[in-house]
Design a protein around this motif. Structure first.
Motif, PDB file in Angstrom:
ATOM      1  N   PRO A  24      -9.118  18.943 -15.888  1.00 40.22           N
ATOM      2  CA  PRO A  24      -9.055  18.754 -14.685  1.00 40.22           C
ATOM      3  C   PRO A  24      -9.087  16.851 -14.656  1.00 40.22           C
ATOM      4  O   PRO A  24      -8.522  16.651 -15.418  1.00 40.22           O
ATOM      5  CB  PRO A  24     -11.318  18.849 -14.611  1.00 40.22           C
ATOM      6  CG  PRO A  24     -11.326  19.702 -15.584  1.00 40.22           C
ATOM      7  CD  PRO A  24     -10.077  19.817 -16.236  1.00 40.22           C
ATOM      8  N   TRP A  25      -8.906  16.560 -13.302  1.00 46.09           N
ATOM      9  CA  TRP A  25      -7.781  15.774 -13.317  1.00 46.09           C
ATOM     10  C   TRP A  25      -8.046  15.127 -11.149  1.00 46.09           C
ATOM     11  O   TRP A  25      -8.842  16.072 -11.114  1.00 46.09           O
ATOM     12  CB  TRP A  25      -6.508  15.289 -13.581  1.00 46.09           C
ATOM     13  CG  TRP A  25      -5.602  16.190 -12.551  1.00 46.09           C
ATOM     14  CD1 TRP A  25      -5.089  17.536 -12.698  1.00 46.09           C
ATOM     15  CD2 TRP A  25      -5.403  15.418 -11.577  1.00 46.09           C
ATOM     16  NE1 TRP A  25      -4.913  17.952 -12.517  1.00 46.09           N
ATOM     17  CE2 TRP A  25      -4.477  17.236 -10.745  1.00 46.09           C
ATOM     18  CE3 TRP A  25      -5.230  14.959 -10.719  1.00 46.09           C
ATOM     19  CZ2 TRP A  25      -3.681  17.016  -9.749  1.00 46.09           C
ATOM     20  CZ3 TRP A  25      -4.635  14.768  -9.007  1.00 46.09           C
ATOM     21  CH2 TRP A  25      -4.107  15.592  -9.246  1.00 46.09           C
ATOM     22  N   SER A  26      -8.599  13.645 -11.379  1.00 44.67           N
ATOM     23  CA  SER A  26      -8.241  12.711  -9.771  1.00 44.67           C
ATOM     24  C   SER A  26      -7.696  11.984  -9.949  1.00 44.67           C
ATOM     25  O   SER A  26      -7.491  10.730 -10.821  1.00 44.67           O
ATOM     26  CB  SER A  26      -9.503  13.619  -9.200  1.00 44.67           C
ATOM     27  OG  SER A  26     -10.406  11.671 -10.158  1.00 44.67           O
ATOM     28  N   THR A  27      -7.116  10.972  -9.088  1.00 41.26           N
ATOM     29  CA  THR A  27      -6.600   9.999  -9.095  1.00 41.26           C
ATOM     30  C   THR A  27      -7.467   9.240  -7.432  1.00 41.26           C
ATOM     31  O   THR A  27      -8.101   9.501  -6.350  1.00 41.26           O
ATOM     32  CB  THR A  27      -5.463   9.867  -8.304  1.00 41.26           C
ATOM     33  OG1 THR A  27      -4.978  10.955  -7.741  1.00 41.26           O
ATOM     34  CG2 THR A  27      -4.303  10.478  -9.438  1.00 41.26           C
ATOM     35  N   SER A  28      -7.755   8.099  -7.564  1.00 34.20           N
ATOM     36  CA  SER A  28      -8.234   7.323  -6.039  1.00 34.20           C
ATOM     37  C   SER A  28      -6.934   6.217  -6.246  1.00 34.20           C
ATOM     38  O   SER A  28      -6.648   5.457  -7.404  1.00 34.20           O
ATOM     39  CB  SER A  28      -9.715   6.715  -6.548  1.00 34.20           C
ATOM     40  OG  SER A  28      -9.628   6.008  -7.560  1.00 34.20           O
ATOM     41  N   LEU A  29      -7.300   5.603  -4.921  1.00 31.27           N
ATOM     42  CA  LEU A  29      -6.287   4.157  -4.442  1.00 31.27           C
ATOM     43  C   LEU A  29      -7.312   3.024  -4.552  1.00 31.27           C
ATOM     44  O   LEU A  29      -8.194   3.244  -3.468  1.00 31.27           O
ATOM     45  CB  LEU A  29      -4.948   4.647  -4.303  1.00 31.27           C
ATOM     46  CG  LEU A  29      -4.062   3.120  -3.545  1.00 31.27           C
ATOM     47  CD1 LEU A  29      -3.545   2.435  -4.770  1.00 31.27           C
ATOM     48  CD2 LEU A  29      -3.200   3.564  -3.092  1.00 31.27           C
ATOM     49  N   THR A  30      -7.100   2.525  -4.799  1.00 30.16           N
ATOM     50  CA  THR A  30      -7.934   1.047  -4.537  1.00 30.16           C
ATOM     51  C   THR A  30      -7.785  -0.162  -5.177  1.00 30.16           C
ATOM     52  O   THR A  30      -7.133  -0.375  -5.335  1.00 30.16           O
ATOM     53  CB  THR A  30      -9.523   1.336  -5.065  1.00 30.16           C
ATOM     54  OG1 THR A  30      -8.962   0.523  -6.589  1.00 30.16           O
ATOM     55  CG2 THR A  30     -10.365   1.907  -5.205  1.00 30.16           C
ATOM     56  N   ARG A  83       0.856   3.966  -2.937  1.00 26.60           N
ATOM     57  CA  ARG A  83       0.243   5.626  -2.467  1.00 26.60           C
ATOM     58  C   ARG A  83       2.032   6.372  -2.986  1.00 26.60           C
ATOM     59  O   ARG A  83       1.252   7.129  -3.549  1.00 26.60           O
ATOM     60  CB  ARG A  83       0.466   6.303  -1.047  1.00 26.60           C
ATOM     61  CG  ARG A  83      -1.014   5.142  -0.573  1.00 26.60           C
ATOM     62  CD  ARG A  83      -1.306   5.493   1.259  1.00 26.60           C
ATOM     63  NE  ARG A  83      -2.566   5.029   1.101  1.00 26.60           N
ATOM     64  CZ  ARG A  83      -3.981   5.159   1.479  1.00 26.60           C
ATOM     65  NH1 ARG A  83      -3.937   5.791   0.255  1.00 26.60           N
ATOM     66  NH2 ARG A  83      -4.242   4.738   1.450  1.00 26.60           N
ATOM     67  N   GLU A  84       2.756   5.799  -2.938  1.00 26.78           N
ATOM     68  CA  GLU A  84       4.060   6.853  -3.557  1.00 26.78           C
ATOM     69  C   GLU A  84       3.597   6.763  -5.200  1.00 26.78           C
ATOM     70  O   GLU A  84       4.109   7.663  -6.273  1.00 26.78           O
ATOM     71  CB  GLU A  84       5.552   6.341  -3.370  1.00 26.78           C
ATOM     72  CG  GLU A  84       5.657   6.249  -1.957  1.00 26.78           C
ATOM     73  CD  GLU A  84       6.953   5.283  -1.616  1.00 26.78           C
ATOM     74  OE1 GLU A  84       7.724   5.080  -2.829  1.00 26.78           O
ATOM     75  OE2 GLU A  84       6.663   5.492  -0.832  1.00 26.78           O
ATOM     76  N   VAL A  85       3.168   5.322  -5.871  1.00 25.87           N
ATOM     77  CA  VAL A  85       2.686   5.180  -7.553  1.00 25.87           C
ATOM     78  C   VAL A  85       2.459   7.327  -7.578  1.00 25.87           C
ATOM     79  O   VAL A  85       2.502   7.457  -8.103  1.00 25.87           O
ATOM     80  CB  VAL A  85       2.401   4.026  -7.936  1.00 25.87           C
ATOM     81  CG1 VAL A  85       2.488   4.436  -9.398  1.00 25.87           C
ATOM     82  CG2 VAL A  85       3.691   3.265  -7.768  1.00 25.87           C
ATOM     83  N   GLU A  96       0.516  -1.310   0.295  1.00 23.93           N
ATOM     84  CA  GLU A  96       0.127   0.295  -0.081  1.00 23.93           C
ATOM     85  C   GLU A  96       0.925   1.089   0.004  1.00 23.93           C
ATOM     86  O   GLU A  96       0.732   2.072  -0.907  1.00 23.93           O
ATOM     87  CB  GLU A  96      -1.079   0.233   1.111  1.00 23.93           C
ATOM     88  CG  GLU A  96      -2.183   1.173   1.078  1.00 23.93           C
ATOM     89  CD  GLU A  96      -2.645   1.475   2.238  1.00 23.93           C
ATOM     90  OE1 GLU A  96      -3.359   2.283   3.084  1.00 23.93           O
ATOM     91  OE2 GLU A  96      -3.721   0.646   3.440  1.00 23.93           O
ATOM     92  N   ARG A  97       2.405   1.481   0.481  1.00 27.53           N
ATOM     93  CA  ARG A  97       2.960   2.396   0.376  1.00 27.53           C
ATOM     94  C   ARG A  97       3.573   2.421  -0.543  1.00 27.53           C
ATOM     95  O   ARG A  97       3.846   4.163  -0.583  1.00 27.53           O
ATOM     96  CB  ARG A  97       4.165   2.280   1.582  1.00 27.53           C
ATOM     97  CG  ARG A  97       5.168   3.249   2.473  1.00 27.53           C
ATOM     98  CD  ARG A  97       5.981   3.010   3.454  1.00 27.53           C
ATOM     99  NE  ARG A  97       6.569   4.095   2.809  1.00 27.53           N
ATOM    100  CZ  ARG A  97       7.563   4.511   4.244  1.00 27.53           C
ATOM    101  NH1 ARG A  97       7.992   2.841   4.362  1.00 27.53           N
ATOM    102  NH2 ARG A  97       9.029   5.243   4.277  1.00 27.53           N
TER     103      ARG A  97
END
Length: 71
Positions: free
Chosen positions: A45-51, A22-24, A18-19
């Motif tokens: 406009p942009w957004s990111t998410s981590l799943t 998150r760095e990526v 996960e760490r």
């Protein structure tokens, strides 16, 4: 191809902790907006998410192959 803007999703799968993931994400965010303190919204406009996902079984397989070759 349409010249009208729309919403596009770009998915990136990584086999990581996960760490590390998150760095990526942080690196991708810096690529999309090199000056996070700028005035106003970004020009694009942009957004990111981590799943967490099992959508990339080939990444699990590649990880196991690479790990076995190092042992």
């Amino acid at each position: 191809m349409s010249e009208n803007p729309g919403v596009w999703e770009i998915r990136v799968g990584v086999h990581a902790t996960e760490r590390q993931a998150r760095e990526v994400v942080e690196r991708i965010q810096r690529l999309l907006c090199q000056d996070p303190d700028h005035a106003g919204p970004c020009a694009v406009p942009w957004s990111t998410s981590l799943t967490e996902s099992d959508d990339y079984p080939e990444l699990h397989e590649q990880y196991e192959i690479e790990r076995a070759s190092r042992d």
